[in-house]
Motif scaffolding. Structure first.
Motif, short mmCIF file in Angstrom:
data_model
loop_
_atom_site.label_atom_id
_atom_site.label_comp_id
_atom_site.label_asym_id
_atom_site.label_seq_id
_atom_site.Cartn_x
_atom_site.Cartn_y
_atom_site.Cartn_z
N THR A 85 -1.07 0.04 6.71
CA THR A 85 -0.13 1.47 6.75
C THR A 85 -0.67 2.66 6.65
N VAL A 86 -0.66 4.15 7.89
CA VAL A 86 -1.10 5.29 7.59
C VAL A 86 -0.30 6.17 6.94
N HIS A 87 -0.71 6.82 5.77
CA HIS A 87 0.15 7.69 4.98
C HIS A 87 -0.70 8.62 4.28
N LEU A 88 0.02 9.81 4.17
CA LEU A 88 -0.75 11.17 3.50
C LEU A 88 -1.43 10.81 1.90
N VAL A 89 -2.54 11.43 2.30
CA VAL A 89 -3.11 11.25 1.09
C VAL A 89 -2.59 12.43 -0.28
N THR A 90 -2.42 11.64 -1.44
CA THR A 90 -2.02 12.17 -2.48
C THR A 90 -3.29 11.87 -3.62
N ALA A 91 -2.34 12.68 -4.53
CA ALA A 91 -3.95 12.61 -6.31
C ALA A 91 -3.60 10.51 -7.02
N GLU A 92 -2.41 10.25 -6.49
CA GLU A 92 -2.36 9.23 -6.51
C GLU A 92 -3.00 7.85 -5.97
N LEU A 93 -3.33 6.52 -6.11
CA LEU A 93 -4.52 6.38 -5.05
C LEU A 93 -2.94 5.51 -4.61
N ASP A 94 -3.21 5.12 -2.68
CA ASP A 94 -2.45 4.77 -1.85
C ASP A 94 -1.62 4.94 -2.50
N ASP A 95 -0.54 5.92 -2.45
CA ASP A 95 0.60 6.51 -3.37
C ASP A 95 1.17 7.76 -1.73
N GLY A 96 0.71 7.95 -1.35
CA GLY A 96 1.49 8.74 -0.26
C GLY A 96 2.02 8.43 0.49
N PRO A 97 3.18 9.62 1.21
CA PRO A 97 4.87 9.32 1.78
C PRO A 97 3.54 8.42 3.84
N VAL A 98 4.84 7.15 3.44
CA VAL A 98 3.87 7.03 4.74
C VAL A 98 4.17 7.41 6.16
N LEU A 99 3.60 7.23 6.98
CA LEU A 99 3.62 8.29 8.47
C LEU A 99 4.13 7.13 9.56
N GLY A 100 3.13 5.26 9.41
CA GLY A 100 3.75 4.54 10.13
C GLY A 100 2.61 3.35 9.84
N GLN A 101 3.72 1.68 9.82
CA GLN A 101 3.40 0.60 10.00
C GLN A 101 3.09 0.44 10.90
N THR A 102 2.56 -1.03 11.05
CA THR A 102 2.05 -2.53 11.53
C THR A 102 2.19 -3.83 11.07
N PRO A 103 3.06 -4.56 10.76
CA PRO A 103 3.20 -5.57 10.05
C PRO A 103 1.81 -7.03 11.34
N VAL A 104 1.74 -7.56 10.33
CA VAL A 104 0.75 -8.73 11.20
C VAL A 104 1.20 -9.86 10.43
N ALA A 105 1.53 -11.05 11.77
CA ALA A 105 1.83 -12.12 10.95
C ALA A 105 0.31 -13.40 10.16
N ILE A 106 0.86 -13.83 9.24
CA ILE A 106 -0.19 -14.54 8.92
C ILE A 106 0.44 -16.10 8.97
N ILE A 107 -0.67 -16.83 9.40
CA ILE A 107 -0.01 -17.75 10.04
C ILE A 107 -1.28 -18.87 8.89
N PRO A 108 -0.57 -20.36 9.07
CA PRO A 108 -1.29 -21.50 8.18
C PRO A 108 -2.72 -21.62 8.51
N GLY A 109 -3.23 -22.26 7.11
CA GLY A 109 -4.62 -21.75 7.76
C GLY A 109 -5.28 -20.51 7.00
N ASP A 110 -4.74 -19.30 7.17
CA ASP A 110 -5.64 -17.97 7.07
C ASP A 110 -6.30 -17.89 6.03
N THR A 111 -7.19 -17.16 5.64
CA THR A 111 -7.81 -16.48 4.64
C THR A 111 -7.66 -15.58 4.67
N GLY A 112 -8.56 -14.35 3.68
CA GLY A 112 -8.94 -13.14 3.40
C GLY A 112 -9.91 -12.73 4.89
N ASP A 113 -11.09 -13.48 4.98
CA ASP A 113 -11.14 -12.54 5.95
C ASP A 113 -10.92 -13.11 7.92
N SER A 114 -10.08 -14.24 7.80
CA SER A 114 -9.45 -14.11 8.75
C SER A 114 -8.37 -13.52 9.56
#
Length: 313
Positions: free
Chosen positions: A138-167
């Motif tokens: 997500t790309v968002h505007l920065v506000t005083a609250e962490l990761d809480d500003g207005p969203v400007l754009g998002q891209t979803p990425v599929a989670i596939i079987p066997g995924d780890t946080g790193d992959s």
């Protein structure tokens, strides 16, 4: 040709998102340029990349410096560079509310989740553990609250079987590199967009009593009591200006405005003969409070007395 909008980028590590922004900025049609890369980490490899590409850099370790003071010292460099926007690209510092407030609406961040889900850290692991079908960014505007500003754009990425946080993180990073540059370009380009500027003017006129929007000579105009007090000018009569036309007291005031700030004011064709002034909107750092003041004054010049008495000037 419109000059590119100067942007400063804050990093703390490898700076891959900074690199994506930088290389995207080299395209002929990109509306922004990277004028400074800053870091709180002298070992950030992204600094070397920026230097190799001829971009000025600045580094100030934060250890032992109060947060607000560190932010202010970084900000001094940003302002000296002429940057009008800040892009946070892997900057691992929580910014002080004072700093965030000073850059409200002009500081962007990219976060590795589909906000509002998973603010903070370990976003990929949390998405997998929750059984989500997609992670993302997500790309968002920065506000005083962490990761809480207005969203400007998002891209979803599929989670596939066997995924780890790193992959999952590795695939999300590809999406980040594409999303950030595209979103930043669109955001800074708004200031030269007639559609966006018109909506800003509409918002200001809507705050005035009994205003009616009606087309005038093929362009939007605003009336009160049956009389026009403002017009929107989109490069009419061969001028390069996107502008708000407002009433002045006459030719002397119109001439004085243009003489004092020729980059801000001009004499519009047709309307100028009647003392209307053109306030240029497609320029850097438009003061919208100033535009609102002129709209109120112009409104008061033609409003019926019963309405004008409602407003304080």
């Amino acid at each position: 040709m419109v000059d590119k909008t100067p942007v400063a980028v804050f990093i703390s590590g490898s700076g891959t998102n900074m690199a994506a922004l930088l290389y995207a900025s080299r395209a002929a049609g990109c509306p922004y340029e990277i004028v400074l890369v800053l870091s709180n980490n002298p070992d950030a490899s992204g600094l070397k990349l920026a230097q190799a590409e001829g971009v000025p850099t600045f580094c100030l370790p934060h250890k032992g410096i109060p947060r607000a003071d560190h932010d202010a010292l970084m900000e001094e460099q940003v302002r000296a560079s002429g940057a009008r926007f800040i892009a946070l690209a892997g900057y691992m510092r929580i910014l002080s509310p004072e700093f965030v407030g000073r850059w409200e609406g002009r500081m962007l961040n990219i976060h590795p989740s589909l906000l509002p889900k998973y603010k903070g850290l370990h976003t990929h692991d949390r998405a997998i553990e929750a059984g989500d079908t997609h992670g993302g960014c997500t790309v968002h505007l920065v506000t005083a609250e962490l990761d809480d500003g207005p969203v400007l754009g998002q891209t979803p990425v599929a989670i596939i079987p066997g995924d780890t946080g790193d992959s999952l993180a590795a695939r999300v990073l590809f999406a980040e590199h594409q999303l950030y540059s595209r979103t930043l370009a669109a955001y800074v380009a708004r200031e030269n967009s007639a559609e966006w500027l018109l909506e800003k003017v509409r918002t200001l006129t809507a705050a005035l009593p009994e205003v009616e929007e009606r087309e005038s000579h093929g362009a939007p105009g605003w009336r009160v009591g049956g009389k026009y007090f403002a017009h929107f000018n989109d490069q009419h009569h061969g001028t390069p200006h996107i502008a708000l036309l407002v009433k002045t007291s006459g030719q002397d005031e119109l001439a004085a405005l243009i003489d004092q700030a020729p980059e801000m004011w001009f004499r519009p064709a047709y309307y100028g003969a009647s003392g209307w002034a053109g306030l240029v909107l497609n320029r850097a750092d438009v003061d919208w409070d100033h535009a609102a003041d002129w709209l109120r004054r112009s409104w008061a010049a033609v409003a019926p007395r019963r309405l004008a008495a409602m407003m304080e000037f």
